[in-house]
Design a protein around this motif. Structure first.
Motif, PDB file in Angstrom:
ATOM      1  N   ARG A 237       5.646  38.532  37.802  1.00  0.00           N
ATOM      2  CA  ARG A 237       5.383  39.263  39.031  1.00  0.00           C
ATOM      3  C   ARG A 237       4.940  38.315  40.146  1.00  0.00           C
ATOM      4  N   TRP A 238       4.327  37.174  39.757  1.00  0.00           N
ATOM      5  CA  TRP A 238       3.741  36.287  40.760  1.00  0.00           C
ATOM      6  C   TRP A 238       4.351  34.890  40.777  1.00  0.00           C
ATOM      7  N   TRP A 239       4.953  34.474  39.673  1.00  0.00           N
ATOM      8  CA  TRP A 239       5.590  33.154  39.623  1.00  0.00           C
ATOM      9  C   TRP A 239       6.986  33.326  39.038  1.00  0.00           C
ATOM     10  N   LYS A 240       7.950  32.625  39.588  1.00  0.00           N
ATOM     11  CA  LYS A 240       9.315  32.789  39.081  1.00  0.00           C
ATOM     12  C   LYS A 240       9.656  31.815  37.958  1.00  0.00           C
ATOM     13  N   SER A 241       8.819  30.779  37.784  1.00  0.00           N
ATOM     14  CA  SER A 241       9.115  29.784  36.744  1.00  0.00           C
ATOM     15  C   SER A 241       7.851  29.023  36.364  1.00  0.00           C
ATOM     16  N   LYS A 242       7.943  28.251  35.291  1.00  0.00           N
ATOM     17  CA  LYS A 242       6.808  27.432  34.887  1.00  0.00           C
ATOM     18  C   LYS A 242       6.534  26.338  35.917  1.00  0.00           C
ATOM     19  N   VAL A 243       7.563  25.908  36.625  1.00  0.00           N
ATOM     20  CA  VAL A 243       7.374  24.894  37.675  1.00  0.00           C
ATOM     21  C   VAL A 243       6.461  25.437  38.764  1.00  0.00           C
ATOM     22  N   ASP A 244       6.678  26.683  39.170  1.00  0.00           N
ATOM     23  CA  ASP A 244       5.829  27.273  40.207  1.00  0.00           C
ATOM     24  C   ASP A 244       4.375  27.360  39.749  1.00  0.00           C
ATOM     25  N   ILE A 245       4.170  27.676  38.485  1.00  0.00           N
ATOM     26  CA  ILE A 245       2.807  27.734  37.951  1.00  0.00           C
ATOM     27  C   ILE A 245       2.176  26.352  37.986  1.00  0.00           C
ATOM     28  N   LEU A 246       2.915  25.343  37.553  1.00  0.00           N
ATOM     29  CA  LEU A 246       2.377  23.982  37.536  1.00  0.00           C
ATOM     30  C   LEU A 246       2.098  23.473  38.941  1.00  0.00           C
ATOM     31  N   LEU A 247       2.929  23.844  39.897  1.00  0.00           N
ATOM     32  CA  LEU A 247       2.671  23.453  41.280  1.00  0.00           C
ATOM     33  C   LEU A 247       1.361  24.054  41.777  1.00  0.00           C
TER      34      LEU A 247
ATOM     35  N   ALA B 207      12.234  19.471  46.104  1.00  0.00           N
ATOM     36  CA  ALA B 207      11.963  19.980  47.451  1.00  0.00           C
ATOM     37  C   ALA B 207      10.604  20.657  47.524  1.00  0.00           C
ATOM     38  N   SER B 208      10.266  21.452  46.514  1.00  0.00           N
ATOM     39  CA  SER B 208       8.975  22.145  46.502  1.00  0.00           C
ATOM     40  C   SER B 208       7.822  21.164  46.391  1.00  0.00           C
TER      41      SER B 208
ATOM     42  N   ARG C  89       7.802  17.805  47.111  1.00  0.00           N
ATOM     43  CA  ARG C  89       7.699  16.892  48.249  1.00  0.00           C
ATOM     44  C   ARG C  89       7.323  17.611  49.538  1.00  0.00           C
ATOM     45  N   GLY C  90       7.827  18.818  49.697  1.00  0.00           N
ATOM     46  CA  GLY C  90       7.529  19.554  50.918  1.00  0.00           C
ATOM     47  C   GLY C  90       6.202  20.279  50.885  1.00  0.00           C
ATOM     48  N   GLY C  91       5.586  20.348  49.716  1.00  0.00           N
ATOM     49  CA  GLY C  91       4.311  21.022  49.568  1.00  0.00           C
ATOM     50  C   GLY C  91       3.188  20.064  49.243  1.00  0.00           C
ATOM     51  N   PHE C  92       2.837  19.946  47.971  1.00  0.00           N
ATOM     52  CA  PHE C  92       1.686  19.154  47.564  1.00  0.00           C
ATOM     53  C   PHE C  92       1.752  17.702  48.016  1.00  0.00           C
ATOM     54  N   LEU C  93       2.883  17.020  47.765  1.00  0.00           N
ATOM     55  CA  LEU C  93       2.960  15.595  48.077  1.00  0.00           C
ATOM     56  C   LEU C  93       2.830  15.336  49.574  1.00  0.00           C
ATOM     57  N   LEU C  94       3.427  16.190  50.391  1.00  0.00           N
ATOM     58  CA  LEU C  94       3.308  16.034  51.837  1.00  0.00           C
ATOM     59  C   LEU C  94       1.866  16.249  52.292  1.00  0.00           C
ATOM     60  N   GLU C  95       1.230  17.283  51.753  1.00  0.00           N
ATOM     61  CA  GLU C  95      -0.158  17.560  52.121  1.00  0.00           C
ATOM     62  C   GLU C  95      -1.086  16.430  51.676  1.00  0.00           C
ATOM     63  N   GLN C  96      -0.858  15.908  50.470  1.00  0.00           N
ATOM     64  CA  GLN C  96      -1.699  14.813  49.995  1.00  0.00           C
ATOM     65  C   GLN C  96      -1.460  13.551  50.801  1.00  0.00           C
ATOM     66  N   ARG C  97      -0.232  13.340  51.213  1.00  0.00           N
ATOM     67  CA  ARG C  97       0.078  12.182  52.064  1.00  0.00           C
ATOM     68  C   ARG C  97      -0.709  12.257  53.373  1.00  0.00           C
ATOM     69  N   GLU C  98      -0.750  13.425  53.961  1.00  0.00           N
ATOM     70  CA  GLU C  98      -1.500  13.605  55.205  1.00  0.00           C
ATOM     71  C   GLU C  98      -2.991  13.363  54.982  1.00  0.00           C
ATOM     72  N   ARG C  99      -3.508  13.813  53.843  1.00  0.00           N
ATOM     73  CA  ARG C  99      -4.927  13.564  53.545  1.00  0.00           C
ATOM     74  C   ARG C  99      -5.186  12.080  53.332  1.00  0.00           C
ATOM     75  N   ASP C 100      -4.240  11.386  52.701  1.00  0.00           N
ATOM     76  CA  ASP C 100      -4.411   9.947  52.463  1.00  0.00           C
ATOM     77  C   ASP C 100      -4.386   9.165  53.777  1.00  0.00           C
ATOM     78  N   ILE C 101      -3.494   9.533  54.659  1.00  0.00           N
ATOM     79  CA  ILE C 101      -3.414   8.854  55.963  1.00  0.00           C
ATOM     80  C   ILE C 101      -4.701   9.081  56.750  1.00  0.00           C
ATOM     81  N   ALA C 102      -5.173  10.326  56.772  1.00  0.00           N
ATOM     82  CA  ALA C 102      -6.406  10.633  57.504  1.00  0.00           C
ATOM     83  C   ALA C 102      -7.603   9.917  56.885  1.00  0.00           C
ATOM     84  N   GLY C 103      -7.677   9.886  55.561  1.00  0.00           N
ATOM     85  CA  GLY C 103      -8.795   9.231  54.895  1.00  0.00           C
ATOM     86  C   GLY C 103      -8.817   7.735  55.139  1.00  0.00           C
ATOM     87  N   LEU C 104      -7.650   7.101  55.059  1.00  0.00           N
ATOM     88  CA  LEU C 104      -7.593   5.660  55.293  1.00  0.00           C
ATOM     89  C   LEU C 104      -7.902   5.337  56.750  1.00  0.00           C
ATOM     90  N   ARG C 105      -7.457   6.181  57.668  1.00  0.00           N
ATOM     91  CA  ARG C 105      -7.739   5.951  59.079  1.00  0.00           C
ATOM     92  C   ARG C 105      -9.250   5.966  59.352  1.00  0.00           C
TER      93      ARG C 105
END
Length: 231
Positions: free
Chosen positions: A81-91, A149-150, A152-168
């Motif tokens: 009902r809430w996740w379509k696959s095990k990948v979505d759960i792991l994400l 795509a999920s 890189r466009g989700g968690f990895l992109l968000e973490q990249r932004e946090r890493d850039i801000a933290g290093l700055r």
């Protein structure tokens, strides 16, 4: 009690991810489910916990929705009902756990010490269940475009932004010079690349020497590439 605190406590109780033992179904707390438009938080937490536990125990290929449902104590239909696959759960479980584990904490010591401490937390993260979830998803992403795509466009992109801000923020404390955005972007690659290479390519743990050397080199390169602040 916040969810992040509960999940952090859960990790502490497990100590080492590869030695955690699953709870028998009879020992687990009952899960409250509902069929309305809003997802039960107890169901969500139980499913995420079950997914990362089973991934550590059985590996990605053997992880199934049926197994997650049984471990979590919920119906398989509830999960779908809430996740379509095990990948979505792991994400979802990766996003929940990594946000705190990979948080930048600057201002507690010298810039070099803070950078070393952050890299050590990254190294420790790879040994935790959430880090193993990340490794499994990165591996699967090489074979599945939707997962790539999920992730890189989700968690990895968000973490990249946090890493850039933290290093700055850290570099601003380290010197009276500014580092342009393009250089900081490259420095993040140089900062995290050796750690990911060690773990993902060779499957080896990250030792303190690699952490310390990487931190020193990145700070040296930042100083050499910086320009004096105007004013």
């Amino acid at each position: 009690m916040s969810e992040s605190w509960k999940r952090t406590t859960r990790k502490a109780e497990g100590t080492i991810s590869t030695t955690r033992k699953p709870q028998p179904a009879c020992d687990q707390h009952p899960v409250v489910s509902r069929t309305g438009p809003r997802r039960s938080e107890s169901v969500r937490v139980a499913v995420l916990h079950a997914a990362d536990d089973l991934l550590v125990e059985r590996g990605f290929a053997a992880l199934t929705i049926e197994g997650i449902a049984q471990r979590a104590g919920v119906a398989k239909q509830t999960i779908y009902r809430w996740w379509k696959s095990k990948v979505d759960i792991l994400l979802d479980t990766l996003t929940d756990d990594a946000r705190e584990a990979l948080e930048w904490r600057t201002g507690e010591g010298s810039p070099e010490d803070d950078l070393k401490d952050h890299l050590q937390r990254v190294a420790d993260f790879f040994q935790e269940p959430a880090g193993q979830v990340m490794q499994a998803l990165l591996g699967h992403a090489q074979l599945d475009k939707e997962t790539a795509a999920s992730l890189r466009g989700g968690f990895l992109l968000e973490q990249r932004e946090r890493d850039i801000a933290g290093l700055r923020v850290l570099l601003a404390r380290a010197q009276d010079h500014t580092v342009d955005d393009r250089t900081i972007d490259h420095l993040v690659d140089l900062l995290l690349g050796p750690l990911y290479y060690r773990v993902l390519v060779f499957g080896k743990p990250i030792d303190k020497e690699l952490v310390d050397t990487t931190a020193r080199l990145v700070l040296t390169l930042a100083r050499e590439s910086a320009s004096p602040e105007a004013g």
